[in-house]
Design a protein around this motif. Structure first.
Motif, PDB file in Angstrom:
ATOM      1  N   ARG A  13       0.838  -1.191   0.000  1.00 18.00           N
ATOM      2  CA  ARG A  13       0.000   0.000   0.000  1.00 18.00           C
ATOM      3  C   ARG A  13       0.876   1.246   0.000  1.00 18.00           C
ATOM      4  O   ARG A  13       2.037   1.205   0.384  1.00 18.00           O
ATOM      5  N   GLY A  14       0.276   2.353  -0.406  1.00 23.05           N
ATOM      6  CA  GLY A  14       0.965   3.639  -0.399  1.00 23.05           C
ATOM      7  C   GLY A  14       0.254   4.587  -1.333  1.00 23.05           C
ATOM      8  O   GLY A  14      -0.670   4.202  -2.051  1.00 23.05           O
ATOM      9  N   ASN A  15       0.696   5.822  -1.316  1.00 23.12           N
ATOM     10  CA  ASN A  15       0.077   6.833  -2.165  1.00 23.12           C
ATOM     11  C   ASN A  15       0.381   6.588  -3.637  1.00 23.12           C
ATOM     12  O   ASN A  15       1.254   5.793  -3.986  1.00 23.12           O
ATOM     13  N   SER A  16      -0.348   7.291  -4.479  1.00 22.08           N
ATOM     14  CA  SER A  16      -0.105   7.232  -5.912  1.00 22.08           C
ATOM     15  C   SER A  16       1.348   7.598  -6.186  1.00 22.08           C
ATOM     16  O   SER A  16       1.897   8.500  -5.546  1.00 22.08           O
ATOM     17  N   ALA A  17       1.982   6.874  -7.099  1.00 17.37           N
ATOM     18  CA  ALA A  17       3.372   7.111  -7.520  1.00 17.37           C
ATOM     19  C   ALA A  17       4.397   6.809  -6.431  1.00 17.37           C
ATOM     20  O   ALA A  17       5.512   7.300  -6.476  1.00 17.37           O
ATOM     21  N   SER A  18       4.029   5.982  -5.462  1.00 14.61           N
ATOM     22  CA  SER A  18       4.979   5.616  -4.407  1.00 14.61           C
ATOM     23  C   SER A  18       5.834   4.416  -4.798  1.00 14.61           C
ATOM     24  O   SER A  18       6.795   4.108  -4.096  1.00 14.61           O
ATOM     25  N   GLY A  19       5.479   3.732  -5.881  1.00 16.18           N
ATOM     26  CA  GLY A  19       6.273   2.607  -6.351  1.00 16.18           C
ATOM     27  C   GLY A  19       5.636   1.247  -6.165  1.00 16.18           C
ATOM     28  O   GLY A  19       6.274   0.221  -6.415  1.00 16.18           O
ATOM     29  N   LYS A  20       4.387   1.199  -5.758  1.00 20.11           N
ATOM     30  CA  LYS A  20       3.720  -0.075  -5.485  1.00 20.11           C
ATOM     31  C   LYS A  20       3.708  -1.005  -6.694  1.00 20.11           C
ATOM     32  O   LYS A  20       4.073  -2.177  -6.583  1.00 20.11           O
ATOM     33  N   SER A  21       3.288  -0.493  -7.831  1.00 17.76           N
ATOM     34  CA  SER A  21       3.204  -1.330  -9.037  1.00 17.76           C
ATOM     35  C   SER A  21       4.587  -1.777  -9.491  1.00 17.76           C
ATOM     36  O   SER A  21       4.755  -2.912  -9.949  1.00 17.76           O
ATOM     37  N   SER A  22       5.572  -0.914  -9.351  1.00 18.26           N
ATOM     38  CA  SER A  22       6.944  -1.287  -9.723  1.00 18.26           C
ATOM     39  C   SER A  22       7.478  -2.378  -8.806  1.00 18.26           C
ATOM     40  O   SER A  22       8.139  -3.320  -9.255  1.00 18.26           O
ATOM     41  N   VAL A  23       7.194  -2.275  -7.521  1.00 21.54           N
ATOM     42  CA  VAL A  23       7.627  -3.303  -6.574  1.00 21.54           C
ATOM     43  C   VAL A  23       6.921  -4.618  -6.889  1.00 21.54           C
ATOM     44  O   VAL A  23       7.553  -5.679  -6.922  1.00 21.54           O
ATOM     45  N   TRP A 138      -5.438  13.354  -3.580  1.00 26.86           N
ATOM     46  CA  TRP A 138      -5.492  11.945  -3.170  1.00 26.86           C
ATOM     47  C   TRP A 138      -4.530  11.615  -2.040  1.00 26.86           C
ATOM     48  O   TRP A 138      -4.693  10.598  -1.362  1.00 26.86           O
ATOM     49  N   TYR A 139      -3.511  12.440  -1.854  1.00 33.95           N
ATOM     50  CA  TYR A 139      -2.427  12.118  -0.933  1.00 33.95           C
ATOM     51  C   TYR A 139      -2.921  12.054   0.513  1.00 33.95           C
ATOM     52  O   TYR A 139      -3.616  12.949   0.998  1.00 33.95           O
ATOM     53  N   ARG A 140      -2.544  10.990   1.201  1.00 34.53           N
ATOM     54  CA  ARG A 140      -2.802  10.841   2.634  1.00 34.53           C
ATOM     55  C   ARG A 140      -1.494  10.457   3.298  1.00 34.53           C
ATOM     56  O   ARG A 140      -0.926   9.403   3.003  1.00 34.53           O
ATOM     57  N   GLU A 141      -1.043  11.309   4.174  1.00 39.09           N
ATOM     58  CA  GLU A 141       0.225  11.054   4.856  1.00 39.09           C
ATOM     59  C   GLU A 141       0.084   9.898   5.842  1.00 39.09           C
ATOM     60  O   GLU A 141      -0.811   9.899   6.698  1.00 39.09           O
ATOM     61  N   ARG A 142       0.948   8.887   5.681  1.00 33.21           N
ATOM     62  CA  ARG A 142       1.017   7.715   6.573  1.00 33.21           C
ATOM     63  C   ARG A 142      -0.350   7.146   6.899  1.00 33.21           C
ATOM     64  O   ARG A 142      -0.723   7.010   8.068  1.00 33.21           O
ATOM     65  N   ASP A 143      -1.070   6.779   5.873  1.00 34.93           N
ATOM     66  CA  ASP A 143      -2.412   6.193   5.987  1.00 34.93           C
ATOM     67  C   ASP A 143      -2.299   4.716   6.347  1.00 34.93           C
ATOM     68  O   ASP A 143      -2.653   3.834   5.569  1.00 34.93           O
TER      69      ASP A 143
END
Length: 180
Positions: A13-23, A138-143
């Protein structure tokens, strides 16, 4: 109960463009066959063409898809923004019901870095459709999910290091891929 004692469940999990899909793609590339990717964007935007809102149908579809893959013997990666208030109860139940090794990760990337990473995406249509203002909205800090079930991985961890870490911590690095 879902899966077996041998299946691995990874929640990214993480915000958009945090690298989830790449990981997730890196995990599949490293592991090989028998690793299912259950992507929120694919199921919500492509399959259902649904907006992300509380109680939306994609929440159940993500759950059902992950459970099916695990029960069929696939190691499974569930990845997406997956806001805690909307997806948390489903993820908590999935984690609780999985018989095998389960690890949850939150990719913690500051908004400034999120904007930089998004600008490097190679799809011009996506860049035109998803603006910096969308990312800010969309950004949520440490959700984070409740009960401290997630390992937080900071922006300083490279893609390679993050994939290595998850492979090691889930035990996927010691499990042979099955050629299906």
């Amino acid at each position: 109960m879902v899966g077996t004692g041998e299946t691995r469940l990874v929640v990214l999990r993480g915000n958009s463009a945090s690298g989830k899909s790449s990981v997730a793609a890196g995990l599949r590339e490293r592991f090989g066959r028998n690793l299912a990717l259950v992507g929120q964007d694919n199921l919500r935007r492509i399959v259902l063409r649904e907006r992300d809102r509380p109680g939306a149908a994609n929440i159940g579809l993500i759950d059902m898809t992950a459970r099916y893959a695990l029960s069929a013997g696939f190691h499974t990666v569930v990845e997406g923004i997956l806001y805690a208030d909307r997806y948390g109860p489903m993820l908590k139940d999935l984690v609780h019901d999985h018989r095998g090794t389960t690890r949850c990760y939150y990719l913690d990337v500051p908004l400034r870095e999120t904007l930089v990473r998004h600008a490097t995406k190679p799809d011009p249509a996506l860049l035109a459709q998803v603006t910096d203002q969308h990312l800010r909205d969309w950004y949520r800090e440490r959700d984070l999910l409740p009960d401290g079930i997630e390992t937080v991985i900071g922006a300083g961890s490279s893609l390679h290091a993050t994939v290595d870490r998850i492979m090691r911590e889930t035990g996927l690095d010691g499990v042979p891929a099955i050629d299906r």
